[in-house]
Design an enzyme around this catalytic site. Structure first.
Site, PDB file in Angstrom:
ATOM      1  N   TYR A 158      46.658  64.375  38.320  1.00 23.79           N
ATOM      2  CA  TYR A 158      46.338  64.666  37.191  1.00 23.79           C
ATOM      3  C   TYR A 158      45.617  66.281  37.279  1.00 23.79           C
ATOM      4  O   TYR A 158      45.815  67.139  36.148  1.00 23.79           O
ATOM      5  CB  TYR A 158      45.375  63.571  36.458  1.00 23.79           C
ATOM      6  CG  TYR A 158      46.372  62.382  36.104  1.00 23.79           C
ATOM      7  CD1 TYR A 158      46.988  62.250  34.956  1.00 23.79           C
ATOM      8  CD2 TYR A 158      46.122  61.411  36.882  1.00 23.79           C
ATOM      9  CE1 TYR A 158      47.713  61.098  34.633  1.00 23.79           C
ATOM     10  CE2 TYR A 158      46.993  60.142  36.577  1.00 23.79           C
ATOM     11  CZ  TYR A 158      47.759  60.219  35.399  1.00 23.79           C
ATOM     12  OH  TYR A 158      48.449  59.053  35.133  1.00 23.79           O
ATOM     13  N   ARG A 209      43.468  46.877  32.572  1.00 23.56           N
ATOM     14  CA  ARG A 209      43.354  47.527  31.250  1.00 23.56           C
ATOM     15  C   ARG A 209      43.055  46.390  30.212  1.00 23.56           C
ATOM     16  O   ARG A 209      43.693  46.753  29.006  1.00 23.56           O
ATOM     17  CB  ARG A 209      44.612  48.537  30.830  1.00 23.56           C
ATOM     18  CG  ARG A 209      44.802  49.430  31.981  1.00 23.56           C
ATOM     19  CD  ARG A 209      44.227  50.666  31.967  1.00 23.56           C
ATOM     20  NE  ARG A 209      44.504  51.295  30.942  1.00 23.56           N
ATOM     21  CZ  ARG A 209      45.344  52.906  30.916  1.00 23.56           C
ATOM     22  NH1 ARG A 209      45.985  52.887  31.816  1.00 23.56           N
ATOM     23  NH2 ARG A 209      45.512  53.337  29.664  1.00 23.56           N
ATOM     24  N   ARG A 238      37.281  52.213  18.441  1.00 23.70           N
ATOM     25  CA  ARG A 238      37.767  53.612  18.814  1.00 23.70           C
ATOM     26  C   ARG A 238      38.028  54.372  17.678  1.00 23.70           C
ATOM     27  O   ARG A 238      37.505  55.638  18.021  1.00 23.70           O
ATOM     28  CB  ARG A 238      39.407  53.238  19.232  1.00 23.70           C
ATOM     29  CG  ARG A 238      40.072  54.464  19.620  1.00 23.70           C
ATOM     30  CD  ARG A 238      39.837  55.042  20.927  1.00 23.70           C
ATOM     31  NE  ARG A 238      41.066  55.878  21.305  1.00 23.70           N
ATOM     32  CZ  ARG A 238      41.072  57.209  20.844  1.00 23.70           C
ATOM     33  NH1 ARG A 238      40.331  57.645  20.070  1.00 23.70           N
ATOM     34  NH2 ARG A 238      42.387  58.031  21.314  1.00 23.70           N
ATOM     35  N   ASP A 284      37.211  55.580  32.343  1.00 21.52           N
ATOM     36  CA  ASP A 284      38.769  56.240  32.589  1.00 21.52           C
ATOM     37  C   ASP A 284      38.551  56.864  33.976  1.00 21.52           C
ATOM     38  O   ASP A 284      37.662  57.335  34.349  1.00 21.52           O
ATOM     39  CB  ASP A 284      39.323  57.141  31.555  1.00 21.52           C
ATOM     40  CG  ASP A 284      40.690  57.313  31.686  1.00 21.52           C
ATOM     41  OD1 ASP A 284      41.438  56.347  31.192  1.00 21.52           O
ATOM     42  OD2 ASP A 284      41.115  58.126  32.323  1.00 21.52           O
ATOM     43  N   ARG A 338      44.230  49.378  23.268  1.00 22.29           N
ATOM     44  CA  ARG A 338      44.785  49.389  22.085  1.00 22.29           C
ATOM     45  C   ARG A 338      45.480  48.245  21.476  1.00 22.29           C
ATOM     46  O   ARG A 338      45.747  48.029  20.290  1.00 22.29           O
ATOM     47  CB  ARG A 338      45.566  50.514  21.827  1.00 22.29           C
ATOM     48  CG  ARG A 338      44.613  51.857  21.898  1.00 22.29           C
ATOM     49  CD  ARG A 338      45.781  53.051  22.132  1.00 22.29           C
ATOM     50  NE  ARG A 338      46.432  52.808  23.328  1.00 22.29           N
ATOM     51  CZ  ARG A 338      47.046  53.904  24.028  1.00 22.29           C
ATOM     52  NH1 ARG A 338      47.068  54.870  23.416  1.00 22.29           N
ATOM     53  NH2 ARG A 338      47.611  53.548  25.072  1.00 22.29           N
TER      54      ARG A 338
HETATM   55  O1  CP3 Z   1      40.734  48.392  32.264  1.00 21.10           O
HETATM   56  C1  CP3 Z   1      40.300  48.372  31.369  1.00 21.10           C
HETATM   57  O2  CP3 Z   1      40.104  47.740  30.394  1.00 21.10           O
HETATM   58  C2  CP3 Z   1      38.998  49.465  31.614  1.00 21.10           C
HETATM   59  C3  CP3 Z   1      39.302  50.860  31.079  1.00 21.10           C
HETATM   60  C4  CP3 Z   1      40.480  51.704  31.751  1.00 21.10           C
HETATM   61  C5  CP3 Z   1      41.109  52.680  31.047  1.00 21.10           C
HETATM   62  N1  CP3 Z   1      41.899  53.434  31.878  1.00 21.10           N
HETATM   63  C6  CP3 Z   1      41.064  52.683  29.531  1.00 21.10           C
HETATM   64  C7  CP3 Z   1      41.982  53.533  28.778  1.00 21.10           C
HETATM   65  C8  CP3 Z   1      40.919  51.812  33.183  1.00 21.10           C
HETATM   66  C9  CP3 Z   1      40.491  51.075  34.519  1.00 21.10           C
HETATM   67  C10 CP3 Z   1      41.944  52.956  33.301  1.00 21.10           C
HETATM   68  C11 CP3 Z   1      42.318  53.283  34.430  1.00 21.10           C
HETATM   69  C12 CP3 Z   1      43.490  54.490  34.226  1.00 21.10           C
HETATM   70  N2  CP3 Z   1      43.385  55.379  33.356  1.00 21.10           N
HETATM   71  C13 CP3 Z   1      44.498  54.762  35.357  1.00 21.10           C
HETATM   72  C14 CP3 Z   1      44.753  53.685  36.410  1.00 21.10           C
HETATM   73  C15 CP3 Z   1      45.372  52.587  36.118  1.00 21.10           C
HETATM   74  C16 CP3 Z   1      47.018  52.808  35.668  1.00 21.10           C
HETATM   75  O3  CP3 Z   1      47.030  52.258  34.515  1.00 21.10           O
HETATM   76  O4  CP3 Z   1      47.779  53.290  36.392  1.00 21.10           O
HETATM   77  C17 CP3 Z   1      44.960  55.909  34.999  1.00 21.10           C
HETATM   78  C18 CP3 Z   1      46.322  56.518  35.546  1.00 21.10           C
HETATM   79  C19 CP3 Z   1      44.433  56.480  33.928  1.00 21.10           C
HETATM   80  C20 CP3 Z   1      44.690  57.795  33.097  1.00 21.10           C
HETATM   81  C21 CP3 Z   1      45.033  57.571  31.730  1.00 21.10           C
HETATM   82  N3  CP3 Z   1      43.993  57.192  30.857  1.00 21.10           N
HETATM   83  C22 CP3 Z   1      46.225  57.687  30.884  1.00 21.10           C
HETATM   84  C23 CP3 Z   1      47.314  58.101  31.657  1.00 21.10           C
HETATM   85  C24 CP3 Z   1      46.040  57.404  29.830  1.00 21.10           C
HETATM   86  C25 CP3 Z   1      47.061  57.492  28.672  1.00 21.10           C
HETATM   87  C26 CP3 Z   1      47.857  56.484  28.363  1.00 21.10           C
HETATM   88  C27 CP3 Z   1      47.482  55.282  27.973  1.00 21.10           C
HETATM   89  O5  CP3 Z   1      47.670  54.115  28.413  1.00 21.10           O
HETATM   90  O6  CP3 Z   1      47.014  55.792  26.453  1.00 21.10           O
HETATM   91  C28 CP3 Z   1      44.767  57.095  29.585  1.00 21.10           C
HETATM   92  C29 CP3 Z   1      44.016  56.681  28.239  1.00 21.10           C
HETATM   93  C30 CP3 Z   1      43.288  55.291  28.214  1.00 21.10           C
HETATM   94  N4  CP3 Z   1      42.401  54.814  29.145  1.00 21.10           N
HETATM   95  C31 CP3 Z   1      43.345  54.491  27.219  1.00 21.10           C
HETATM   96  C32 CP3 Z   1      42.396  53.155  27.616  1.00 21.10           C
HETATM   97  C33 CP3 Z   1      42.061  52.205  26.587  1.00 21.10           C
HETATM   98  C34 CP3 Z   1      43.950  54.358  25.870  1.00 21.10           C
HETATM   99  C35 CP3 Z   1      43.287  55.959  25.065  1.00 21.10           C
HETATM  100  C36 CP3 Z   1      42.919  55.435  23.271  1.00 21.10           C
HETATM  101  O7  CP3 Z   1      42.076  54.298  23.372  1.00 21.10           O
HETATM  102  O8  CP3 Z   1      43.794  56.071  22.928  1.00 21.10           O
END
Ligand code: CP3
Length: 353
Positions: free
Chosen positions: A159, A33, A46, A83, A37
């Protein structure tokens, strides 16, 4: 389509060397990740994109936020900005990202929910993501590897069935016990479309793939074998048939004592370890499997920073030195991480040369 052989690519992108059997020191590094943010420049893009999913589906902006952490820190690998929930969205399930609350989906509760999903629809959204990959391969420095990814079927299904993240994934676990005749075909569908999705990413220029199974650790061993190991094994087998050399990293978060079996049975080229895995466990995993090991600094320690961060980094590096190792966190970087702590971490890892 002609692909450059892995060994040749690895001469330009040292991130790939461990996958050719050659340990690198200092170890290649990236952070799960790493775009997100905690970076002010991410928050700006964003805001411009509107919703989170529209950011994922605008190749120009998705490529821009992928590049941001590379410009700042010069990581050895970038990860496509997208994502894991793009897959259910592409299948036609309603997916929303609620500010401050995380993802919300219309839960799949019965066979009607399953039959509403349409594999034939996924092409449209998947090709937008592939366009981001194409763009990235042009814009990235030539020595930076590009990681493509998807969620593992089990984690994505938690999910899709639960409609949101949950601490125990109870909805999916119950469906798996009570209605395997419904849950099984859902996993099968996810295997099929995820293989297509990852293949498109490879064809567009991804150098490595990572399969995120963030909720693998909630399952007892028989369920783990059925819903984590087996679907991943099938994915790896099919991907190999299409792309024999593509390195594949698994991240069965929380797999703990089942990790070595997971690696052996799925055939992944490398495994990412979560924070709770002791360094002795990572060493054992490297020795037992002979595969690449990645991990596993505590993301909270990166928030805390300071001398404790340096001490832990030194411990991890000392244990993994000389092995096929990729430095990473044990889970995704947290929003509250001070960007200067990331700079300190990069310096500490690179100093160990
Ligand atoms: O790694 C990176 O920089 C690439 C992008 C990436 C995102 N999500 C961007 C994201 C990757 C590889 C993921 C994987 C992801 N997404 C997983 C597996 C890894 C882990 O963390 O366990 C999971 C379970 C998700 C599902 C997901 N997406 C959740 C639960 C959330 C909300 C929680 C949070 O961190 O905000 C997201 C949103 C998300 N995915 C954001 C980002 C940058 C934040 C969204 C925003 O900008 O508001």
């Amino acid at each position: 389509m002609s692909f450059e052989p892995l060994a040749q690519r690895a001469n330009r992108r040292r991130f790939l060397k461990p996958f050719t059997g050659e340990a690198q020191w200092p170890p290649p590094m990236w952070l799960m990740r790493q775009a997100g943010r905690y970076l002010p420049e991410y928050r700006q893009v964003r805001a411009k994109a509107g919703g989170f999913l529209s950011l994922c589906y605008t190749p120009e902006l998705a490529a821009e936020v992928t590049l941001q952490p590379i410009r700042r820190y010069g990581f050895d690998a970038s990860i496509l900005f997208s994502d894991i929930l793009v897959v259910p969205d592409a299948l036609g399930q309603e997916v929303r990202f609620v500010e401050g609350e995380g993802p919300r989906l219309d839960p799949i509760e019965d066979v009607g929910g399953l039959t509403r999903l349409k594999a034939s629809r996924t092409g449209e959204k998947f090709s937008i993501v592939a366009e981001t990959v194409t763009r990235l391969r042009q814009d990235l420095p030539d020595d930076t590897a590009l990681i493509g990814f998807c969620g593992a079927p089990w984690t994505v299904a938690t999910y899709m069935v639960g409609g949101r993240g949950s601490p125990d994934q109870a909805a999916a676990r119950l469906m798996a016990y009570r209605e395997p005749q419904l849950f099984g075909p859902l996993i099968q569908l996810l295997v099929d479309v995820s293989v297509d999705y990852l293949s498109l990413q490879v064809e567009a220029g991804a150098d490595v793939l990572q399969i995120f199974d963030s909720w693998a650790g909630s399952l007892p061993e028989d369920q783990f074998a059925r819903w984590v190991t087996e679907p991943t094994r099938v994915m790896v087998e099919r991907l190999r048939r299409k792309h024999p050399e593509i390195p594949i990293l698994g991240f069965p978060r929380g797999a703990d004592q089942l990790s070595a079996t997971f690696v052996r049975e799925t055939g992944v080229d490398g495994v990412s370890c979560n924070t709770a895995m002791p360094v002795s466990g990572m060493v054992k995993l490297a020795e037992e499997t002979g595969r690449v090991v990645q991990g596993n600094l505590d993301p909270l320690l990166l928030v805390a920073g300071g001398g404790q961060l340096d001490i832990r980094v030194t411990e991890i590096l000392a244990a993994m030195k000389g092995r096929k190792f990729i430095f990473n966190l044990g889970h995704g970087i947290l929003q509250t991480t001070p960007p200067e702590n990331v700079a300190r971490l990069v310096e500490a890892v690179r100093r160990d040369g």
